[in-house]
Design a protein around this motif. Structure first.
Motif, PDB file in Angstrom:
ATOM      1  N   ALA A   1       0.876  -1.258   0.014  1.00 19.73           N
ATOM      2  CA  ALA A   1      -0.099   0.070  -0.125  1.00 19.73           C
ATOM      3  C   ALA A   1       0.935   1.182  -0.112  1.00 19.73           C
ATOM      4  O   ALA A   1       0.583   2.461  -0.571  1.00 19.73           O
ATOM      5  N   GLY A   2       1.935   1.115   0.739  1.00 20.95           N
ATOM      6  CA  GLY A   2       2.850   2.352   0.969  1.00 20.95           C
ATOM      7  C   GLY A   2       3.481   2.577  -0.504  1.00 20.95           C
ATOM      8  O   GLY A   2       3.639   3.839  -0.996  1.00 20.95           O
TER       9      GLY A   2
ATOM     10  N   ARG B   1       2.364   1.961  -3.466  1.00 14.54           N
ATOM     11  CA  ARG B   1       1.118   2.669  -4.395  1.00 14.54           C
ATOM     12  C   ARG B   1       0.971   4.039  -3.992  1.00 14.54           C
ATOM     13  O   ARG B   1       0.971   4.707  -4.945  1.00 14.54           O
ATOM     14  N   ARG B   2       1.264   4.461  -2.758  1.00 16.11           N
ATOM     15  CA  ARG B   2       1.063   5.613  -2.247  1.00 16.11           C
ATOM     16  C   ARG B   2       2.173   6.594  -2.882  1.00 16.11           C
ATOM     17  O   ARG B   2       1.903   7.729  -3.248  1.00 16.11           O
TER      18      ARG B   2
ATOM     19  N   ASP C   1       7.946  13.312  -2.624  1.00 13.40           N
ATOM     20  CA  ASP C   1       7.388  13.376  -1.242  1.00 13.40           C
ATOM     21  C   ASP C   1       8.422  12.881  -0.406  1.00 13.40           C
ATOM     22  O   ASP C   1       8.772  11.734  -0.232  1.00 13.40           O
TER      23      ASP C   1
END
Length: 362
Positions: free
Chosen positions: A218-219, A221-222, A326
């Motif tokens: 999930a990270g 993909r973020r 980011d």
């Protein structure tokens, strides 16, 4: 001052000492107060002997801080300046620097193995990779301190010293991925996430992040991955996304023979396999002469993202200011130096929630 010392190679814990001191800055050197230091897997690799290091030594090679003093011949930094630490300071005059490969400069690296930078008690102590950022202060060559603007948070500046420059640099400098490319990234730690971000920056339209820890997907993909997979499901996803032909570029960020071979096998004919992972000498990868000849897959080792820190740290900050990179989101945990061994243990254990841990010095 306090510093986290590796007493001998093979130890799995550091000894936080309060009786450490730095040597005075000599000509061409800078004395820096460290304000933030990243915990990188390379620190673990140095502790266990996979990467070269000297003991006793102050560990840590990713950090940022403020200049306390400068030695003679340093005219472009003054006390109070904020700097990112680079563990590969280019000398500017050796063969590699003159050939546009400052990331391969060995001048200051060799000096790091002959010149202790600290004293602990009455004993001379080396700094890992010529740095030693797990200390409240350090002294390093002027070229190892890259000035950044004072509005850049120290923890953001620290990430640029190793992980981000290594990962994003592997994409932009080593692989030179083109817009629209298909990319596979094997390994989703801090450097792997930086590779994912670099692939997104370069305009890749398919970015597959591969990691056995499903909690990291999930990270990934973020931060820009379009697909994720475990190693067991990677071949099936390659078939689905590329028709079995393979990816334009596969980037390995683990340093194991098996994952390097997997990256090569995932690369299309004529594509590029980039090796970022810092593996040990025992990791031997086999290729046949025939497959190398027929496939023409380029194998590109990438040390420190093929980066020139004098150019690329500023470039990363411009990406960050534009909202294209980011960096704050990569900071998963902040901890004091007294908890450094907890941070190393979490990294060793593969904590799914961690991208980068930052040691803070208040």
């Amino acid at each position: 001052m306090e510093a986290a010392v590796l007493d001998q190679i093979g130890d799995d814990r550091l000894h936080v000492r309060a009786d450490a001191a730095v040597v005075a800055p000599g000509p061409g050197e800078v004395h820096v107060r460290i304000r933030a230091a990243g915990i990188c897997h390379s620190d673990l690799s140095a502790m266990n002997g996979t990467l070269p290091a000297l003991a006793p030594g102050v560990m840590g090679h990713e950090g940022a801080g403020e200049v306390l003093a400068v030695g003679d011949q340093v005219t472009d930094l003054v006390p109070g300046d904020h700097v990112t630490i680079t563990f590969v300071p280019p000398c500017g005059t050796c063969r590699e620097c003159l050939h546009g490969q400052p990331h391969l400069c060995a001048v200051h690296t060799v000096a790091a193995f002959t010149s202790p930078r600290f004293e602990v008690g009455s004993q001379p102590v080396f700094g890992f990779a010529g740095c030693g950022t797990f200390a409240e202060e350090l002294v390093l060559p002027r070229a190892g301190a890259i000035k950044v603007e004072p509005d850049v948070p120290f923890e953001v500046a620290a990430l640029l010293g190793c992980g981000v420059l290594t990962g994003v640099g592997a994409v932009l400098n080593t692989a030179r991925i083109e817009p629209g490319a298909t990319v596979a990234v094997i390994g989703c730690g801090g450097v792997g996430i930086s590779v994912v971000q670099g692939a997104r920056l370069a305009g890749a339209t398919t970015i597959v992040a591969v990691d056995p820890v499903v909690g990291k997907h999930a990270g990934a993909r973020r931060f820009g991955a379009t697909h994720t997979a475990t190693p067991d499901g990677f071949d099936e996803l390659k078939q689905e996304l590329t028709g079995g032909a393979g990816f334009d570029c596969a980037i390995e960020v683990v340093g194991l023979a098996g994952t390097i071979r997997a990256a090569y096998d995932a690369t299309r004919r004529g594509g590029s396999t980039v090796i970022v992972g810092a593996g040990g000498a025992e990791q031997k990868v086999e290729f046949t002469a025939q497959e190398l000849f027929l496939n023409e897959r380029r194998i590109l080792p990438s040390f420190y993202g093929s980066a020139d820190p004098r150019r690329d740290i500023d470039r990363m900050l411009r990406f960050w200011r534009a909202g294209l990179l980011d960096l704050e989101g990569m900071v998963s945990r902040r901890l004091p130096l007294s908890e450094i061994n907890d941070g190393l243990a979490a990294l060793q254990g593969g904590d799914a929630a961690l991208v980068r841990q930052i040691v803070t010095f208040d």
